[in-house]
Design a protein around this motif. Structure first.
Motif, PDB file in Angstrom:
ATOM      1  N   SER A  37       4.565  -6.817  -7.633  1.00 49.36           N
ATOM      2  CA  SER A  37       4.303  -7.735  -8.736  1.00 49.36           C
ATOM      3  C   SER A  37       2.866  -7.660  -9.222  1.00 49.36           C
ATOM      4  CB  SER A  37       4.626  -9.170  -8.305  1.00 49.36           C
ATOM      5  OG  SER A  37       3.727  -9.611  -7.302  1.00 49.36           O
ATOM      6  N   PHE A  38       1.982  -7.017  -8.452  1.00 50.65           N
ATOM      7  CA  PHE A  38       0.586  -6.858  -8.856  1.00 50.65           C
ATOM      8  C   PHE A  38       0.298  -5.474  -9.432  1.00 50.65           C
ATOM      9  CE2 PHE A  38       0.411 -10.173  -5.580  1.00 50.65           C
ATOM     10  CZ  PHE A  38      -0.269 -11.166  -6.275  1.00 50.65           C
ATOM     11  N   LYS A  39       1.338  -4.668  -9.615  1.00 45.75           N
ATOM     12  CA  LYS A  39       1.157  -3.321 -10.152  1.00 45.75           C
ATOM     13  C   LYS A  39       1.324  -3.305 -11.664  1.00 45.75           C
ATOM     14  CE  LYS A  39       2.710  -0.354  -6.320  1.00 45.75           C
ATOM     15  NZ  LYS A  39       3.706   0.687  -5.954  1.00 45.75           N
ATOM     16  N   THR A  40       0.727  -2.328 -12.279  1.00 47.12           N
ATOM     17  CA  THR A  40       1.035  -2.041 -13.671  1.00 47.12           C
ATOM     18  C   THR A  40       2.326  -1.221 -13.720  1.00 47.12           C
ATOM     19  OG1 THR A  40      -0.244   0.010 -13.673  1.00 47.12           O
ATOM     20  CG2 THR A  40      -1.411  -2.021 -14.262  1.00 47.12           C
ATOM     21  N   SER A  41       2.937  -1.177 -14.890  1.00 53.40           N
ATOM     22  CA  SER A  41       4.177  -0.410 -15.017  1.00 53.40           C
ATOM     23  C   SER A  41       3.939   1.074 -14.738  1.00 53.40           C
ATOM     24  CB  SER A  41       4.754  -0.586 -16.421  1.00 53.40           C
ATOM     25  OG  SER A  41       5.107  -1.932 -16.640  1.00 53.40           O
ATOM     26  N   ARG A  42       2.763   1.559 -15.101  1.00 51.38           N
ATOM     27  CA  ARG A  42       2.456   2.967 -14.870  1.00 51.38           C
ATOM     28  C   ARG A  42       2.361   3.261 -13.380  1.00 51.38           C
ATOM     29  NH1 ARG A  42      -2.614   6.376 -17.546  1.00 51.38           N
ATOM     30  NH2 ARG A  42      -2.094   8.401 -16.575  1.00 51.38           N
ATOM     31  N   GLU A  43       1.687   2.370 -12.632  1.00 52.43           N
ATOM     32  CA  GLU A  43       1.582   2.558 -11.184  1.00 52.43           C
ATOM     33  C   GLU A  43       2.956   2.526 -10.528  1.00 52.43           C
ATOM     34  OE1 GLU A  43      -2.672   0.807  -9.664  1.00 52.43           O
ATOM     35  OE2 GLU A  43      -1.131  -0.630 -10.223  1.00 52.43           O
ATOM     36  N   PHE A  44       3.808   1.624 -11.004  1.00 49.22           N
ATOM     37  CA  PHE A  44       5.140   1.513 -10.410  1.00 49.22           C
ATOM     38  C   PHE A  44       5.970   2.771 -10.672  1.00 49.22           C
ATOM     39  CE2 PHE A  44       9.627   0.340 -10.692  1.00 49.22           C
ATOM     40  CZ  PHE A  44       9.827  -0.215  -9.445  1.00 49.22           C
ATOM     41  N   MET A  45       5.869   3.310 -11.878  1.00 45.72           N
ATOM     42  CA  MET A  45       6.657   4.489 -12.203  1.00 45.72           C
ATOM     43  C   MET A  45       6.144   5.733 -11.480  1.00 45.72           C
ATOM     44  SD  MET A  45       9.010   3.313 -14.083  1.00 45.72           S
ATOM     45  CE  MET A  45       9.745   4.868 -14.597  1.00 45.72           C
ATOM     46  N   GLU A  46       4.835   5.785 -11.228  1.00 43.54           N
ATOM     47  CA  GLU A  46       4.271   6.945 -10.523  1.00 43.54           C
ATOM     48  C   GLU A  46       4.709   6.969  -9.066  1.00 43.54           C
ATOM     49  OE1 GLU A  46       0.098   6.683 -11.102  1.00 43.54           O
ATOM     50  OE2 GLU A  46       0.139   7.533 -13.133  1.00 43.54           O
ATOM     51  N   ASN A  47       4.631   5.820  -8.400  1.00 52.36           N
ATOM     52  CA  ASN A  47       5.053   5.745  -6.998  1.00 52.36           C
ATOM     53  C   ASN A  47       5.389   4.286  -6.671  1.00 52.36           C
ATOM     54  OD1 ASN A  47       5.355   5.809  -4.161  1.00 52.36           O
ATOM     55  ND2 ASN A  47       4.007   7.596  -4.038  1.00 52.36           N
ATOM     56  N   PRO A  48       6.669   3.945  -6.586  1.00 50.56           N
ATOM     57  CA  PRO A  48       7.054   2.550  -6.347  1.00 50.56           C
ATOM     58  C   PRO A  48       6.679   2.017  -4.967  1.00 50.56           C
ATOM     59  CG  PRO A  48       8.893   3.840  -7.233  1.00 50.56           C
ATOM     60  CD  PRO A  48       7.833   4.804  -6.808  1.00 50.56           C
ATOM     61  N   VAL A  49       6.378   2.892  -4.016  1.00 51.39           N
ATOM     62  CA  VAL A  49       6.161   2.461  -2.634  1.00 51.39           C
ATOM     63  C   VAL A  49       4.705   2.137  -2.340  1.00 51.39           C
ATOM     64  CG1 VAL A  49       6.458   3.112  -0.217  1.00 51.39           C
ATOM     65  CG2 VAL A  49       8.143   3.837  -1.904  1.00 51.39           C
ATOM     66  N   LEU A  50       3.769   2.863  -2.950  1.00 54.53           N
ATOM     67  CA  LEU A  50       2.354   2.686  -2.640  1.00 54.53           C
ATOM     68  C   LEU A  50       1.848   1.306  -3.060  1.00 54.53           C
ATOM     69  CD1 LEU A  50       0.817   6.150  -3.642  1.00 54.53           C
ATOM     70  CD2 LEU A  50       1.401   5.313  -1.352  1.00 54.53           C
ATOM     71  N   LEU A  51       0.772   0.867  -2.380  1.00 56.61           N
ATOM     72  CA  LEU A  51       0.145  -0.399  -2.722  1.00 56.61           C
ATOM     73  C   LEU A  51      -0.579  -0.282  -4.062  1.00 56.61           C
ATOM     74  CD1 LEU A  51      -1.383  -1.327   0.762  1.00 56.61           C
ATOM     75  CD2 LEU A  51       0.610  -2.381  -0.333  1.00 56.61           C
ATOM     76  N   PRO A  52      -0.755  -1.389  -4.773  1.00 56.68           N
ATOM     77  CA  PRO A  52      -1.473  -1.322  -6.058  1.00 56.68           C
ATOM     78  C   PRO A  52      -2.958  -1.022  -5.850  1.00 56.68           C
ATOM     79  CG  PRO A  52      -1.019  -3.598  -5.456  1.00 56.68           C
ATOM     80  CD  PRO A  52      -0.279  -2.738  -4.465  1.00 56.68           C
ATOM     81  N   LYS A  53      -3.554  -0.337  -6.815  1.00 54.94           N
ATOM     82  CA  LYS A  53      -4.980  -0.015  -6.729  1.00 54.94           C
ATOM     83  C   LYS A  53      -5.827  -1.258  -6.905  1.00 54.94           C
ATOM     84  CE  LYS A  53      -4.197   4.665  -8.491  1.00 54.94           C
ATOM     85  NZ  LYS A  53      -4.489   5.636  -9.576  1.00 54.94           N
ATOM     86  N   GLN A  54      -5.358  -2.179  -7.733  1.00 61.27           N
ATOM     87  CA  GLN A  54      -6.021  -3.467  -7.889  1.00 61.27           C
ATOM     88  C   GLN A  54      -4.960  -4.508  -8.263  1.00 61.27           C
ATOM     89  OE1 GLN A  54      -8.872  -3.177 -11.017  1.00 61.27           O
ATOM     90  NE2 GLN A  54      -7.366  -2.773 -12.612  1.00 61.27           N
TER      91      GLN A  54
END
Length: 281
Positions: A37-54
């Motif tokens: 829920s703290f990810k951007t859509s781009r981060e989610f599409m790149e890798n749904p498993v990794l933690l958000p960068k910010q």
């Protein structure tokens, strides 16, 4: 003795392993939902498993304001609390009548409650819709409250009857001697003594009302009256095309966290209520 001890340790290890695996299957999806829920859509599409960068807090504001989740929250709280209070009042008085006045009428009432308790809700959906339509209660908060009360009364009476039936009648006899009325006995003696069972019923019924989808989806079509499950369904349909997955996960998290915290807070009361009252009729 040594062999028995080894078997006992082995069985304990197997049980613990099963519980750990089961816990992981429950906890990991929840944690994944929260940090997604703290990810951007781009981060989610790149890798749904990794933690958000910010931490992207804008997802929550988008879900609350733009997706109108705040309005859905208000409707769910208003409808669920109103229905719950009515259910508790009717079920407590019914349970008291069924357990204290044993006659042909209370036996018929008890049989009616038991029979409706075992019927799937979807069985009466069509006739219920037609009846509510004739009463002009479709697409109204009052209508959905009446429906929620009707479909949850059986379970509430079923649980409270088992508890109230075990309360000693000596308390009532002493109150009668002091000049107390039936209503005074009900609300000043039976109600406080039944509080563990009432809390148990309140938790299960409230969680069921909060997450209820079928009846709300059937009887509510005005967006300003929709509850949280319907709002989330619409949000999911919209976000699929807008690809704003962060806002969708933020909405899911906001809906899930209150119920989770509420359940954690009252879980001891639930256990004590079930253990003390039982599920006897």
């Amino acid at each position: 003795m040594t062999e028995n001890t080894s078997l006992r340790r082995l069985s304990t290890a197997v049980v613990r392993l099963i519980l750990i695996v089961f816990s992981a299957t429950v906890v990991f999806p929840f944690l994944w939902l929260v940090y997604s829920s703290f990810k951007t859509s781009r981060e989610f599409m790149e890798n749904p498993v990794l933690l958000p960068k910010q931490l992207y807090w804008e997802n929550y504001s988008h879900a609350w304001v733009q997706a109108k989740l705040g309005s859905y929250f208000f409707n769910s709280i208003l409808v669920s609390v109103s229905a719950l209070l009515i259910i508790l009042l009717i079920s407590l008085t019914s349970a008291y009548a069924i357990t204290r006045f044993v006659n042909v009428y209370t036996k018929m009432l008890r049989g009616l409650y038991i029979s409706t308790f075992f019927l799937p809700g979807i069985v009466g959906l069509v006739p219920l819709f037609l009846m509510m339509n004739d009463l002009n209660l479709i697409n109204s908060r009052l209508g959905i409250v009446i429906v929620y009360v009707a479909v949850n009364i059986s379970f509430s009476v079923f649980v409270l009857s088992g508890f109230v039936g075990q309360i000693s009648k000596e308390y009532e006899e002493a109150a009668f001697i002091d000049g107390a009325s039936r209503y005074s006995i009900l609300f000043k003696i039976i109600l406080p003594l039944s509080m563990p069972a009432i809390v148990t019923v309140a938790v299960f019924v409230f969680l069921g009302l909060w997450n209820e989808f079928l009846y709300a989806y059937t009887f509510l079509s005005d967006e300003s009256l929709m509850t949280v499950p319907i709002g989330l369904n619409n949000l999911f349909a919209i976000q699929k095309y807008q690809t704003d997955w962060g806002a969708l996960f933020a909405g899911l998290t906001m809906v899930l966290l209150p119920t989770l915290l509420f359940y954690i807070f009252v879980q001891k009361r639930i256990t004590s209520g079930i253990a003390t009252g039982g599920l006897k009729m």
